[in-house]
Design a protein around this motif. Structure first.
Motif, PDB file in Angstrom:
ATOM      1  N   ALA A  30      35.277  12.989 -12.574  1.00 45.28           N
ATOM      2  CA  ALA A  30      34.034  13.699 -12.932  1.00 45.28           C
ATOM      3  C   ALA A  30      34.296  14.590 -14.132  1.00 45.28           C
ATOM      4  CB  ALA A  30      33.517  14.507 -11.748  1.00 45.28           C
ATOM      5  N   THR A  94      27.573   9.486 -22.623  1.00 45.21           N
ATOM      6  CA  THR A  94      26.166   9.139 -22.406  1.00 45.21           C
ATOM      7  C   THR A  94      25.404   9.132 -23.725  1.00 45.21           C
ATOM      8  OG1 THR A  94      26.268  10.080 -20.198  1.00 45.21           O
ATOM      9  CG2 THR A  94      24.068   9.796 -21.150  1.00 45.21           C
ATOM     10  N   HIS A 122      28.570   2.213 -15.034  1.00 46.03           N
ATOM     11  CA  HIS A 122      27.972   3.528 -14.772  1.00 46.03           C
ATOM     12  C   HIS A 122      26.509   3.470 -15.224  1.00 46.03           C
ATOM     13  CE1 HIS A 122      27.302   7.850 -15.550  1.00 46.03           C
ATOM     14  NE2 HIS A 122      28.313   8.077 -14.736  1.00 46.03           N
ATOM     15  N   SER A 124      24.940   5.236 -17.109  1.00 43.75           N
ATOM     16  CA  SER A 124      24.719   5.513 -18.532  1.00 43.75           C
ATOM     17  C   SER A 124      25.008   4.293 -19.401  1.00 43.75           C
ATOM     18  CB  SER A 124      25.529   6.725 -18.998  1.00 43.75           C
ATOM     19  OG  SER A 124      26.889   6.477 -18.873  1.00 43.75           O
ATOM     20  N   ASN A 174      34.702   3.737 -12.806  1.00 45.25           N
ATOM     21  CA  ASN A 174      34.834   5.108 -12.285  1.00 45.25           C
ATOM     22  C   ASN A 174      34.812   5.147 -10.761  1.00 45.25           C
ATOM     23  OD1 ASN A 174      32.025   4.452 -12.207  1.00 45.25           O
ATOM     24  ND2 ASN A 174      31.533   6.620 -11.993  1.00 45.25           N
ATOM     25  N   ASP A 199      33.205   0.975 -22.738  1.00 39.63           N
ATOM     26  CA  ASP A 199      33.014   2.342 -22.248  1.00 39.63           C
ATOM     27  C   ASP A 199      34.384   2.873 -21.809  1.00 39.63           C
ATOM     28  OD1 ASP A 199      32.615   4.615 -20.769  1.00 39.63           O
ATOM     29  OD2 ASP A 199      30.991   3.808 -19.542  1.00 39.63           O
ATOM     30  N   GLN A 202      36.683   6.330 -18.661  1.00 38.79           N
ATOM     31  CA  GLN A 202      37.721   6.444 -17.636  1.00 38.79           C
ATOM     32  C   GLN A 202      39.046   5.791 -18.043  1.00 38.79           C
ATOM     33  OE1 GLN A 202      37.278   8.393 -15.163  1.00 38.79           O
ATOM     34  NE2 GLN A 202      35.056   8.554 -14.949  1.00 38.79           N
ATOM     35  N   SER A 222      34.206  10.611 -23.481  1.00 36.68           N
ATOM     36  CA  SER A 222      33.802  12.019 -23.367  1.00 36.68           C
ATOM     37  C   SER A 222      35.017  12.920 -23.486  1.00 36.68           C
ATOM     38  CB  SER A 222      33.164  12.287 -21.993  1.00 36.68           C
ATOM     39  OG  SER A 222      31.975  11.570 -21.839  1.00 36.68           O
ATOM     40  N   HIS A 224      35.365  15.934 -22.179  1.00 37.10           N
ATOM     41  CA  HIS A 224      35.670  16.727 -20.973  1.00 37.10           C
ATOM     42  C   HIS A 224      36.472  15.960 -19.933  1.00 37.10           C
ATOM     43  CE1 HIS A 224      32.663  15.029 -18.081  1.00 37.10           C
ATOM     44  NE2 HIS A 224      32.094  14.631 -19.194  1.00 37.10           N
ATOM     45  N   LYS A 225      36.533  14.633 -20.054  1.00 41.15           N
ATOM     46  CA  LYS A 225      37.336  13.856 -19.093  1.00 41.15           C
ATOM     47  C   LYS A 225      38.777  13.702 -19.573  1.00 41.15           C
ATOM     48  CE  LYS A 225      33.414  11.072 -17.477  1.00 41.15           C
ATOM     49  NZ  LYS A 225      33.028  11.678 -16.216  1.00 41.15           N
ATOM     50  N   ARG A 358      34.799  13.779  -4.832  1.00 40.42           N
ATOM     51  CA  ARG A 358      33.381  13.532  -5.079  1.00 40.42           C
ATOM     52  C   ARG A 358      32.851  12.576  -4.018  1.00 40.42           C
ATOM     53  NH1 ARG A 358      30.057  11.187 -10.365  1.00 40.42           N
ATOM     54  NH2 ARG A 358      28.088  11.338  -9.266  1.00 40.42           N
ATOM     55  N   CYS A 363      26.975   7.579  -9.644  1.00 42.39           N
ATOM     56  CA  CYS A 363      26.201   7.073 -10.789  1.00 42.39           C
ATOM     57  C   CYS A 363      26.433   5.584 -11.007  1.00 42.39           C
ATOM     58  CB  CYS A 363      26.505   7.851 -12.063  1.00 42.39           C
ATOM     59  SG  CYS A 363      26.149   9.591 -11.933  1.00 42.39           S
ATOM     60  N   ARG A 378      35.393   9.709  -2.977  1.00 35.00           N
ATOM     61  CA  ARG A 378      36.283   9.269  -4.069  1.00 35.00           C
ATOM     62  C   ARG A 378      37.256  10.367  -4.454  1.00 35.00           C
ATOM     63  NH1 ARG A 378      33.900   8.851 -10.021  1.00 35.00           N
ATOM     64  NH2 ARG A 378      34.216  11.081  -9.783  1.00 35.00           N
TER      65      ARG A 378
END
Ligand code: C6P
Length: 404
Positions: A30, A94, A122, A124, A174, A199, A202, A222, A224-225, A358, A363, A378
């Motif tokens: 996440a 996204t 996902h 997105s 994911n 994508d 992950q 992303s 932040h991952k 999670r 998603c 998960r």
């Protein structure tokens, strides 16, 4: 040598407690926690550099611009793009996917053209294509998978027709952790005259992703991952394709000249970066990428693979355990259900033990339907997780199981 105890010291948050228990953070798919160097890079830039980029002639603006553009070069090197023109900063995976759906869709897709996605995408990487289907009448096709969570490559190949234009595939699921054979899928797509988007949300955090080696036309991820800040992400696109695609949004930064009669656009990648970019975020992302590069992506990958394997073995032994995704070589994600325990109950009770996982549909509702469940629990791993944390998870699950 990869010394996990030294590594953990770089992440202050890992030392905190929740409900008076040591935090066991296993929700890394996440978002990942941030090393001190990333947080300090953000603070330092605001403390001593901050100014808008690409506009000012003054010292601070030029310094901020230099950091922002140096970050682009760091990303280029990290994913081995040919040129910085191919690296577009976005808000995240996204937005990158929506940019491609909107802009590539405008330039290259017409009614009846086909886009292939996979059953494990996902949302997105599904919904932007459905929005395009509503606008343009494109056709969406779906690659199926086996019960182990392996994409059916024969079925994939059979989906192609002369109208197939684009394939969109998660590099790593994911939910299932399956590492999809994107290089082979790119060869097949190209043999049929189609483009391919990977994508990388992950995969980029877990192992070396080389866009030229894969041979993909687009790759998205992303910040932040991958231990960077929220609100910053990347679209890699082949220059000749980006060049032929129209702007995604209009505004400052993306123009060459504006009159009321006619506007011309900036060169790549600025054509796709309307408005003030998240220049603090881009710099902090570069610091995060330098951080993982210094640790070594191969070391990170080996550590996480061993941890995932250990977790799978330990969890399998729990009574009533159902693991989703058992593809060979799976990566850093373990989705599961235990007996008839609702995943939300499982997650809530584990949380009380200090263990963050999670729960829900992740998603990926079409994948849930394929697996015949409403949701799953998960656990997902990062470079700082330990075997002791896996043990805590396993003991925690067992304790919850005995309550039902
Ligand atoms: N998956 C998860 O818990 P954003 O939200 O834009 O940073 O990333 C979206 C996204 C796209 N593709 C894949 C394969 C992803 O895993 C994600 C984000 C998170 O699994 C949040 S739902």
């Amino acid at each position: 040598m990869y010394d996990i105890n030294t590594v953990r010291k770089d992440f202050p948050i890992l030392g905190r407690e929740v409900y008076k228990r040591p935090l066991v953070y296993l929700d890394n798919a996440a978002t990942t926690q941030k090393p001190r160097c990333v947080v300090e890079a953000i603070a330092n830039e605001y403390y001593s550099v901050n100014a808008n980029v690409h506009r000012g002639v003054h010292f601070l603006s030029q310094q901020a611009t230099d950091l922002h553009e140096a970050a682009r070069e760091t990303v280029r090197r990290f994913i081995n793009a040919r040129d910085v023109a191919e690296v577009v900063f976005t808000r995240g995976t996204t937005e990158s996917l929506n940019l491609v759906a909107s802009s590539y869709g405008e330039a290259f897709l017409h009614e009846g053209d086909e886009v292939i996605v996979t059953v494990m995408e996902h949302h997105s990487d599904i919904v932007p294509w459905q929005l395009l289907r509503e606008r343009k009448g494109i056709v969406l096709k779906v690659v199926p998978m086996t019960d182990e969570g392996v994409l059916d490559l024969d079925a994939y190949e059979q989906l192609f027709t002369p109208r197939t234009r684009l394939v969109c595939v998660a590099h790593v699921s994911n939910v299932l952790g399956t590492v999809n054979p994107v290089k082979r899928m790119a060869e097949i797509a190209h043999a049929h005259g189609a483009h391919i988007l990977v994508d990388g949300a992950q995969s980029v955090p877990h192992f070396k992703v080389d866009v030229q080696d894969i041979g993909c036309d687009f790759m998205v991820f992303s910040g932040h991952k991958v231990y960077g800040p929220t609100g910053i992400g990347v679209l890699y696109g082949r220059e000749d394709l980006l060049d032929r695609m129209p702007p995604y949004q209009g505004g400052g930064e993306m123009i060459a000249r504006v009159t009321f009669e006619h506007t011309t656009y900036e060169r790549l990648p600025f054509k796709f970066e309307a408005g003030t970019p998240d220049y603090v975020g881009s710099h902090a992302l570069a610091v995060a990428l330098d951080y993982v590069s210094a640790l070594g992506m191969d070391h990170i990958h080996a550590h996480e693979r061993a941890l995932t394997q250990y977790a799978m073995e330990q969890m399998q032994a729990i009574e009533g355990m159902h693991l989703f995704g058992t593809a060979p070589g799976k990566d850093a994600v373990v989705a599961f259900n235990v007996g008839n325990i609702h995943p939300l109950d499982l997650g809530t009770l584990l949380d009380r033990l200090g263990i963050a996982i999670r729960t829900g549909h992740h998603c990926a509702q079409p994948l849930m339907q394929r697996c015949g469940v409403e949701g799953m629990a998960r656990a997902s791993f990062a470079l700082y997780n330990t075997r002791e944390e896996v043990d805590a998870l396993v003991q925690g699950i067992d304790r919850v199981r005995k309550m039902f």
